[in-house]
Write an enzyme that holds these catalytic residues in place. Structure first.
Site, PDB file in Angstrom:
ATOM      1  N   HIS A   1      -4.524  -1.514  -4.063  1.00 22.32           N
ATOM      2  CA  HIS A   1      -5.940  -1.839  -3.793  1.00 22.32           C
ATOM      3  C   HIS A   1      -6.822  -1.536  -5.007  1.00 22.32           C
ATOM      4  O   HIS A   1      -7.940  -1.031  -4.866  1.00 22.32           O
ATOM      5  CB  HIS A   1      -6.458  -1.037  -2.587  1.00 22.32           C
TER       6      HIS A   1
ATOM      7  N   SER B   1       0.841  -1.192   0.000  1.00 24.05           N
ATOM      8  CA  SER B   1       0.000   0.000   0.000  1.00 24.05           C
ATOM      9  C   SER B   1       0.881   1.250   0.000  1.00 24.05           C
ATOM     10  O   SER B   1       1.556   1.509  -0.981  1.00 24.05           O
ATOM     11  CB  SER B   1      -0.960  -0.053   1.195  1.00 24.05           C
TER      12      SER B   1
END
Length: 273
Positions: free
Chosen positions: A196, A161
């Site tokens: 994501h 991330s």
């Protein structure tokens, strides 16, 4: 998805080393702490301390126990050095690596350490959180330069991330609340990143739009949860996936989407479902 076409992922002339960018998944979200991508990262680190050679005992153990455990450092800056996050890392990796933590907040019992410690690591694993905060603190403490030096010396850089965003020139981030472009990355890898990609609302649409508008530089790399892109010397070489349906994509400067596996092999380190 739009029709595929040739997409060039040029090699950077400035950065040398290996980076693994995880879109999501890993020990960070695993209920059991188990992750096939994390397992492969430890194997990569173990191969590094063996000079890339596979020996029989190491192949049987999976983690090179015959020649010692790799040094793995967790860098939790993006989460504000979350104690829970650090303890989760240690619980996950302690049986198969010598674990270390670089705490820029001086979080006890890990305390502040000179970022030069990174030069002694086999694998550096950067956690998720705020990309903007990570970049600001790293630059203030000189972590960015130490990361570059460590990679040039053969240390594997990995991150999830925010820990994936940081290596690129730019990224899609929610560091400021709503998703927004951030053109302030380290630039070890050219273009921009979006973690994501299919896992959070608005990620796919906004990332493609920002690249098409020129608000983020292309090509963009879009990575699903439970997928990771491996870079060697600035060039994407392969994709690792640990879950059925997880993928990585290239978004060209027109905002068109292409499977990244058209550029290189996909390694299914584990396949469920």
């Amino acid at each position: 998805m739009d029709a595929p076409s040739a997409v060039s992922i040029s090699e950077s002339t400035a950065f040398r080393g290996t980076i693994v960018a995880l879109g999501g998944g890993g020990f960070s979200v695993s209920e059991t702490g188990e992750s096939a991508i994390d397992d492969e990262l430890v194997r990569m680190a173990a191969r590094r301390i063996r000079g890339g050679a596979e020996d029989e005992a190491g192949a049987q153990s999976g983690f090179g126990a015959s020649v010692g455990l790799p040094n793995v450092c967790f860098v939790p800056t993006a989460s504000g050095d979350s104690r829970d996050y650090i303890e989760r890392f240690e619980a996950t990796f302690e049986a198969r690596a010598r674990t270390h933590v670089l705490s820029l907040f001086g979080q006890s019992p890990w305390d502040y350490q000179d970022p030069a410690m990174l030069l002694d690591m086999d694998l550096i694993y950067v956690g998720g959180g705020s990309t903007a905060n990570l970049l600001s603190l790293w630059r203030r403490h000189g972590v960015d330069q130490r990361m570059r030096e460590a990679a040039a010396g053969g240390t594997i850089l990995a991150g999830i991330s925010a820990g994936a965003n940081c290596w690129f020139a730019a990224s899609s981030t929610d560091s400021f609340g709503p998703l927004a472009p951030l053109n302030d990355g380290l630039g070890f890898l050219r273009g921009s990143a979006c973690p994501h990609f299919h896992g959070e609302p608005g990620r796919k649409e906004s990332f493609r739009e920002w690249i098409a508008q020129g608000r983020l530089p292309g090509p963009g790399i879009a990575i699903d949860d439970h997928a990771a892109v491996v870079y060697v010397d600035g060039a994407a070489t392969s994709v690792m996936v640990e879950s059925a349906g997880a993928q990585a994509f290239v978004v060209d400067t027109g905002g068109r989407l292409h499977n990244l596996d058209e550029q290189g092999p996909v390694a299914s380190v584990s396949q469920d479902g």
